[in-house]
Design an enzyme around this catalytic site. Structure first.
Site, short mmCIF file in Angstrom:
data_model
loop_
_atom_site.label_atom_id
_atom_site.label_comp_id
_atom_site.label_asym_id
_atom_site.label_seq_id
_atom_site.Cartn_x
_atom_site.Cartn_y
_atom_site.Cartn_z
N TRP A 1 -3.33 -1.24 -9.04
CA TRP A 1 -2.86 -0.47 -7.75
C TRP A 1 -3.44 0.84 -7.44
O TRP A 1 -3.47 0.92 -6.08
CB TRP A 1 -1.22 -0.59 -7.87
N TRP B 1 14.29 6.38 1.94
CA TRP B 1 13.31 6.13 1.42
C TRP B 1 12.32 7.10 0.95
O TRP B 1 11.53 7.20 -0.14
CB TRP B 1 12.63 4.69 1.83
N TRP C 1 -5.96 -6.12 -15.61
CA TRP C 1 -6.55 -6.09 -14.35
C TRP C 1 -8.04 -6.34 -14.25
O TRP C 1 -8.46 -6.29 -15.40
CB TRP C 1 -6.49 -4.52 -13.77
N TRP D 1 3.23 2.06 -3.64
CA TRP D 1 2.00 1.21 -4.34
C TRP D 1 2.85 0.75 -5.64
O TRP D 1 2.53 -0.57 -6.15
CB TRP D 1 0.93 1.93 -4.72
N GLU E 1 15.37 4.54 6.41
CA GLU E 1 13.91 4.70 5.94
C GLU E 1 13.66 6.29 5.67
O GLU E 1 12.89 6.52 4.76
CB GLU E 1 13.28 4.11 7.30
N ASN F 1 3.98 -0.81 8.22
CA ASN F 1 4.69 -0.74 6.91
C ASN F 1 4.78 -2.20 6.30
O ASN F 1 4.28 -2.59 5.32
CB ASN F 1 6.10 -0.16 6.98
#
Ligand SMILES: Cc1cc2nc3c(=O)[nH]c(=O)nc-3n(C[C@H](O)[C@H](O)[C@H](O)COP(=O)(O)OP(=O)(O)OC[C@H]3O[C@@H](n4cnc5c(N)ncnc54)[C@H](O)[C@@H]3O)c2cc1C
Length: 472
Positions: free
Chosen positions: A355, A274, A302, A378, A271, A337
């Site tokens: 987003w 990440w 959208w 996102w 993580e 998360n």
């Protein structure tokens, strides 16, 4: 009188393992630490409200920690590119030491500083585990996929051992005046919405160390499995401390390694990588916070739906796990998360809202709001990022709720109006029989909203929109 060096603190609000601070001290000159609140530089991402709350307390803690070592913390507000050069002139400083920023706007400022200030700016690695330029694929290009990136990091690692805080900091004889922290108005006025934040967090380096110690003692062992369960205390909750640099990624890497090499440690380091990958993406794609990495997503049809957006923001979508997450965010400034992924998927896919609108709300309400992690995540959920979840993978909030909050205790905690529903219906109250609703004193559409979107229809609309992208 010996000229001082400036220590421009940006995202390394700590004394331990702070290469910029150590280099400033090692210069042998007096050190003047400064933090600039910059809401003015064009393109700067002004910290959101929850981040401002954190920043206030983090700076107060840092000032006290620095004072114990003999140094003041200077606070100034305005454009960094104006403040630092004028402070160099005011103090006769001969150099500026700083952490290497990763935000594109701060990198632009850093690039201009030596010319504007007329002294060298010495940048040190303080935010990431590795120098962002040093990590390149075999073809010499930046990484676009997480797995080879993380393998490269692991092959390169371990990260440098953390460095101890200096024993003493030599302060300049004359210290220019500082803004009083209170004058910055970082804390909420009325209404005071920060009660939940105060009850949840202890900003500052000591708070970070305490949080890490608790994680290592109680949570790390089960982390590999518990990390996906919002109903459990299964993750470190170090993200705001990491964002503000109250603890370094190197410190976490070494603490995890020292705790063993079980599945918890391996998953935790993954993580942290990440986070490193998000910084890598932002470094090489400075438009990441605004523009989809996959250009065809710019044509996504959208929707404009301010009422749906508002319902999502306030945790009133009628979908329990989504509402629980959005209310956890509102109350505590943090969200688990797994639930971040669920609420983001609902916004972008079932509701077909851009987003960037979700990213902006998170930016304002998260205490860990982080330009790289937020934008990359996102884009990942929206399917338009580098190594993204495919757009057609659409989370069903009912199934996700049942799987990751099986007895509904997470939902009950944050959506108390559903607390009396039996486990069977907690993630799907609209489907509960009338006698169950009555016994739970729940009146759908009155005491709790009806779902703002039909999940099957929303999913079909999203898939059709995605198919139209591929066809054009
Ligand atoms: C839509 C969305 C938006 C997000 N926005 C942010 C954000 O603004 N700031 C932020 O720090 N994280 C963000 N994340 C990533 C992740 O949700 C948080 O880092 C994590 O929940 C923080 O909790 P923790 O410290 O207990 O994590 P742990 O599980 O204990 O992980 C340890 C650390 O690893 C890093 N990390 C963990 N997961 C991720 C991830 N998926 N991506 C990048 N780094 C990660 C974080 O720094 C975290 O503190 C976002 C995720 C999603 C899906």
């Amino acid at each position: 009188m010996t000229s001082p060096v400036l220590l421009w603190l940006h995202r390394e609000l700590r004394l331990g393992d702070n290469r910029a601070l150590l280099a400033a001290v090692a210069s042998g000159q007096p050190v003047l630490p400064i933090f600039v609140l910059d809401d003015e530089t064009p393109g700067a991402w002004r910290p959101g409200e929850a981040s401002r709350w954190w920043l206030h307390h983090s700076l107060a803690a840092l000032a006290a920690d620095l004072a114990r070592l003999g140094a003041p913390l200077l606070l100034r507000r305005g454009r960094i590119a104006d403040i630092l050069p004028s402070l160099v002139r005011e103090t006769g400083a001969s150099a500026i030491h700083a952490g290497q920023p990763v935000e594109p706007w701060a990198r632009r400022v850093a690039a201009e500083l030596p010319r504007l200030a007329g002294v060298p700016l010495v940048l040190h690695r303080t935010v990431t585990l590795f120098d962002p330029e040093a990590l390149r694929s075999g073809a010499g290009t930046p990484y676009a996929v997480f797995t080879p990136f993380s393998k490269a990091c692991l092959a390169r690692g371990p990260a440098a051992p953390p460095l101890p805080a200096p024993a003493h900091i030599l302060a300049p004889e004359r210290v220019p005046p500082s803004d009083p922290l209170e004058a910055w108005g970082l804390l909420p006025g009325q209404p005071d919405w920060a009660g939940g934040l105060r009850g949840t967090w202890t900003p500052g380096e000591a708070g970070a160390r305490q949080r890490l110690a608790g994680f290592l003692d109680h949570t790390m062992e089960a982390y590999a499995t518990a990390r996906d369960r919002p109903d459990m205390d299964g993750t470190s909750r170090l993200s705001p401390h990491l964002h503000f640099g109250e603890i370094s990624a190197d410190q976490l890497w070494h603490a995890a390694r020292a705790a063993g090499d079980g599945p918890g440690q391996i998953a935790f380091i993954r993580e942290i990588l990440w986070r490193e990958f998000s910084a890598h993406l932002l470094w090489h794609h400075p438009t990441l916070p605004e523009t989809p990495l996959r250009p065809n997503f710019a044509r996504m049809p959208w929707q404009t739906a301010p009422r749906a957006l508002r319902a999502w923001q306030r945790g009133r979508t009628g979908l329990p796990i989504v509402d629980a997450g959005m209310r956890q965010l509102w109350q505590t400034g943090w969200m688990h998360n797994r639930v971040r992924m669920i609420v983001a998927s609902l916004l972008v896919k079932h509701l077909m809202l851009p987003w960037q609108q979700g990213e902006a709300w998170f930016w304002d309400t998260l205490v860990d709001a982080d330009l790289a992690n937020n934008a990359a995540s996102w884009q990942w959920v929206a399917g338009c990022g580098a190594d993204a979840a495919p757009f057609f993978r659409i989370f069903n909030p009912v199934l996700q709720g049942r799987k990751f909050d099986p007895d509904g205790s997470y939902v009950r905690r944050f959506v108390p109006e559903l607390a009396r529903l039996p486990d069977r219906w907690i993630h799907e109250p609209w489907a509960a029989p009338a006698d169950v609703l009555e016994a739970a004193r729940l009146r759908p559409g009155i005491t709790y909203p009806a779902p703002i979107v039909d999940l099957a229809a929303g999913r079909a609309r999203a898939l059709a929109a995605f198919a139209s992208l591929s066809a054009t």
